[in-house]
Design an enzyme around this catalytic site. Structure first.
Site, PDB file in Angstrom:
ATOM      1  CB  ILE A  12      -0.951   0.018   1.218  1.00  0.00           C
ATOM      2  CG1 ILE A  12      -1.823  -1.235   1.232  1.00  0.00           C
ATOM      3  CG2 ILE A  12      -1.826   1.274   1.197  1.00  0.00           C
ATOM      4  CD1 ILE A  12      -2.661  -1.412   2.505  1.00  0.00           C
ATOM      5  CG  ASP A  31       9.953  -0.305   3.941  1.00  0.00           C
ATOM      6  OD1 ASP A  31       8.769  -0.145   3.591  1.00  0.00           O
ATOM      7  OD2 ASP A  31      10.435  -1.418   4.238  1.00  0.00           O
ATOM      8  CB  ILE A  77       0.925  -6.506   7.675  1.00  0.00           C
ATOM      9  CG1 ILE A  77       1.632  -7.446   6.683  1.00  0.00           C
ATOM     10  CG2 ILE A  77       1.403  -5.084   7.528  1.00  0.00           C
ATOM     11  CD1 ILE A  77       0.955  -7.454   5.327  1.00  0.00           C
ATOM     12  CE1 TYR A 142      -1.609  -5.567  11.406  1.00  0.00           C
ATOM     13  CE2 TYR A 142      -3.986  -5.883  11.413  1.00  0.00           C
ATOM     14  CZ  TYR A 142      -2.860  -5.326  10.858  1.00  0.00           C
ATOM     15  OH  TYR A 142      -2.979  -4.515   9.753  1.00  0.00           O
ATOM     16  NE  ARG A 265      -6.074 -19.414   7.554  1.00  0.00           N
ATOM     17  CZ  ARG A 265      -5.331 -18.852   6.604  1.00  0.00           C
ATOM     18  NH1 ARG A 265      -4.113 -19.301   6.362  1.00  0.00           N
ATOM     19  NH2 ARG A 265      -5.771 -17.835   5.918  1.00  0.00           N
ATOM     20  N   GLY A 267      -9.205 -17.799  15.102  1.00  0.00           N
ATOM     21  CA  GLY A 267      -8.828 -16.400  15.306  1.00  0.00           C
ATOM     22  C   GLY A 267      -9.185 -15.495  14.148  1.00  0.00           C
ATOM     23  CD  GLU A 268      -8.244 -16.615   8.961  1.00  0.00           C
ATOM     24  OE1 GLU A 268      -9.197 -16.973   8.255  1.00  0.00           O
ATOM     25  OE2 GLU A 268      -7.071 -16.656   8.603  1.00  0.00           O
TER      26      GLU A 268
HETATM   27  P1  NAD Z   1       3.446  -4.539   3.511  1.00  0.00           P
HETATM   28  O1  NAD Z   1       4.054  -5.643   4.322  1.00  0.00           O
HETATM   29  O2  NAD Z   1       3.542  -4.626   2.026  1.00  0.00           O
HETATM   30  O3  NAD Z   1       3.996  -3.139   3.988  1.00  0.00           O
HETATM   31  C1  NAD Z   1       4.567  -2.915   5.263  1.00  0.00           C
HETATM   32  C2  NAD Z   1       5.895  -2.216   5.052  1.00  0.00           C
HETATM   33  O4  NAD Z   1       6.454  -1.904   6.333  1.00  0.00           O
HETATM   34  C3  NAD Z   1       6.918  -3.094   4.318  1.00  0.00           C
HETATM   35  O5  NAD Z   1       7.509  -2.345   3.280  1.00  0.00           O
HETATM   36  C4  NAD Z   1       7.944  -3.442   5.400  1.00  0.00           C
HETATM   37  O6  NAD Z   1       9.237  -3.650   4.885  1.00  0.00           O
HETATM   38  C5  NAD Z   1       7.842  -2.237   6.324  1.00  0.00           C
HETATM   39  N1  NAD Z   1       8.235  -2.550   7.715  1.00  0.00           N
HETATM   40  C6  NAD Z   1       7.828  -3.612   8.461  1.00  0.00           C
HETATM   41  N2  NAD Z   1       8.398  -3.570   9.670  1.00  0.00           N
HETATM   42  C7  NAD Z   1       9.176  -2.456   9.696  1.00  0.00           C
HETATM   43  C8  NAD Z   1      10.027  -1.872  10.669  1.00  0.00           C
HETATM   44  N3  NAD Z   1      10.206  -2.448  11.870  1.00  0.00           N
HETATM   45  N4  NAD Z   1      10.682  -0.734  10.380  1.00  0.00           N
HETATM   46  C9  NAD Z   1      10.533  -0.156   9.145  1.00  0.00           C
HETATM   47  N5  NAD Z   1       9.747  -0.665   8.183  1.00  0.00           N
HETATM   48  C10 NAD Z   1       9.074  -1.802   8.451  1.00  0.00           C
HETATM   49  O7  NAD Z   1       1.900  -4.461   3.959  1.00  0.00           O
HETATM   50  P2  NAD Z   1       0.684  -3.577   3.434  1.00  0.00           P
HETATM   51  O8  NAD Z   1      -0.429  -4.516   3.161  1.00  0.00           O
HETATM   52  O9  NAD Z   1       1.118  -2.624   2.386  1.00  0.00           O
HETATM   53  O10 NAD Z   1       0.295  -2.768   4.757  1.00  0.00           O
HETATM   54  C11 NAD Z   1       0.623  -1.398   4.946  1.00  0.00           C
HETATM   55  C12 NAD Z   1      -0.090  -0.877   6.192  1.00  0.00           C
HETATM   56  O11 NAD Z   1      -1.510  -0.953   6.012  1.00  0.00           O
HETATM   57  C13 NAD Z   1       0.230  -1.636   7.468  1.00  0.00           C
HETATM   58  O12 NAD Z   1       0.321  -0.741   8.527  1.00  0.00           O
HETATM   59  C14 NAD Z   1      -0.975  -2.545   7.624  1.00  0.00           C
HETATM   60  O13 NAD Z   1      -1.168  -2.899   8.981  1.00  0.00           O
HETATM   61  C15 NAD Z   1      -2.076  -1.647   7.115  1.00  0.00           C
HETATM   62  N6  NAD Z   1      -3.260  -2.386   6.669  1.00  0.00           N
HETATM   63  C16 NAD Z   1      -3.201  -3.196   5.589  1.00  0.00           C
HETATM   64  C17 NAD Z   1      -4.336  -3.893   5.178  1.00  0.00           C
HETATM   65  C18 NAD Z   1      -4.342  -4.795   3.965  1.00  0.00           C
HETATM   66  O14 NAD Z   1      -5.397  -5.321   3.619  1.00  0.00           O
HETATM   67  N7  NAD Z   1      -3.230  -4.990   3.281  1.00  0.00           N
HETATM   68  C19 NAD Z   1      -5.538  -3.753   5.905  1.00  0.00           C
HETATM   69  C20 NAD Z   1      -5.540  -2.933   7.024  1.00  0.00           C
HETATM   70  C21 NAD Z   1      -4.414  -2.230   7.388  1.00  0.00           C
END
Ligand code: NAD
Length: 306
Positions: A12, A31, A77, A142, A265, A267-268
């Site tokens: 995202i 990142d 995540i 989470y 599964r 917890g979902e």
């Molecule tokens: P993603 O794993 O592609 O992105 C997360 C990014 O954070 C990655 O680039 C990773 O390298 C970086 N990261 C992880 N730990 C880190 C750390 N300790 N220090 C620095 N960087 C770190 O996941 P995504 O799906 O793009 O999610 C992005 C955000 O959106 C997250 O906060 C996630 O919780 C939130 N979110 C996503 C969804 C979904 O459906 N994908 C739904 C709700 C919320």
């Protein structure tokens, strides 16, 4: 305007970065590339390879880049990992986020936009779609951590006046989501279908989710730059079962998809959909992609890129 996007190498975050760059903002990405990828990085954005848990490294970024807005997407995540190891999840998602916010206060950031969750926050709501007043009853560490971080942001607002926009996402899907990851059923299905493999469904497939295409989520992030502060569900309001997802794939690809059913599964969440009325009224947010259009675009992207 200078915007620091944490997690800007991820699914995202990188899509958000591209839109910010296109709209003329000066963008930096923070990142640690744990799940993010170098190839997702926008060449017009400055890149800091830093970990949220490393305060010194974070402070260097704030000192040098001096962001006016922090758009916070970096996170652990994996919901199931959070169940197995809540401390690891909390170290990144709670302590890491708090590190970031403390520095945001110190370096006089105007606003923080936070990628929270709607899908993992409301438990099994009695009324669907869930709005922002639905009781918070997370079924995973989470979800607990995301709600905790929302509260930290409210606290930092109360004490220091730092603005915050909290975006509670539904299930986001689209280009760059990792088909090998745990998070996205649509990307996992796309990956397996394109490899000619059957898809797995845990349980009977009647469980529902609210699927939102990433471009719509990007738009919410653009609106959050100067829109009204607040907490907003970012979803479509539509419940789609996993069995229906298979049907949409079959419609788009015009062929039968092989499905294997596995035990459910733990917890979902069983059913979820998010009411986005508040985001519509206050931010002007409205999802524009139907599931069929979004899945079609996602498949096209995977064919071009994988
Ligand atoms: P993603 O794993 O592609 O992105 C997360 C990014 O954070 C990655 O680039 C990773 O390298 C970086 N990261 C992880 N730990 C880190 C750390 N300790 N220090 C620095 N960087 C770190 O996941 P995504 O799906 O793009 O999610 C992005 C955000 O959106 C997250 O906060 C996630 O919780 C939130 N979110 C996503 C969804 C979904 O459906 N994908 C739904 C709700 C919320």
């Amino acid at each position: 305007m200078k915007i620091l996007v944490t997690g800007g190498a991820g699914f995202i975050g990188s899509n958000v970065v591209d839109a910010f760059v296109e709209n003329g903002f000066e963008v930096a990405v923070l990142d640690n590339l744990s799940t993010g990828k170098k190839e997702n990085l926008n060449t017009k954005a400055k890149f800091y390879n830093a970990d949220l848990r490393d305060r010194n490294a974070l402070e260097k970024v704030f000192k040098e880049f001096k962001p006016e807005i922090v758009n916070h997407h970096a996170a652990q995540i994996d919901v199931r990992k959070s169940v197995e190891d809540p401390v690891f999840d909390a170290e990144i998602n709670i302590v890491g986020s708090t590190n970031l916010f403390q520095l945001a206060v110190k370096y006089e950031v105007k606003r923080v936009v936070f990628a929270s969750t709607g899908g993992a926050l409301y438990g099994e709501p009695k009324v669907l779609p869930a709005n922002e007043d639905t009781p918070i009853e997370p079924l995973s560490p989470y979800g607990v951590a995301k709600y905790c971080v929302e509260n930290y942001l409210n606290y930092f607002k109360r004490l220091y006046g730092i603005e915050r926009v909290i975006l509670r996402y539904a299930n986001v899907y689209g280009p760059r989501q990792d088909p090998l990851g745990e998070a996205g059923v649509i990307s996992i299905f796309t990956g397996r279908i394109l490899e000619g493999k059957p898809v797995f469904i845990f349980g009977d497939g009647t469980q529902t989710r609210d699927f939102i295409y990433v471009e719509d989520v990007v738009n919410a992030n653009l609106l959050a730059i100067d829109g009204n502060e607040g907490v907003y569900n970012i979803g479509t309001g539509v419940e789609t079962s996993v069995n229906d997802i298979v049907k949409v794939f079959e419609e788009v690809l015009e062929r039968k998809i092989q499905v294997e059913y596995l035990p459910p599964r733990k917890g979902e969440v069983y059913r979820i959909a998010l009411d986005y009325t508040k985001a519509k009224q206050s931010l002007g947010f409205e999802p524009t992609y139907t599931l069929k259009e979004g899945i079609k675009k996602t498949i096209e992207w995977y064919i071009r890129n994988l």
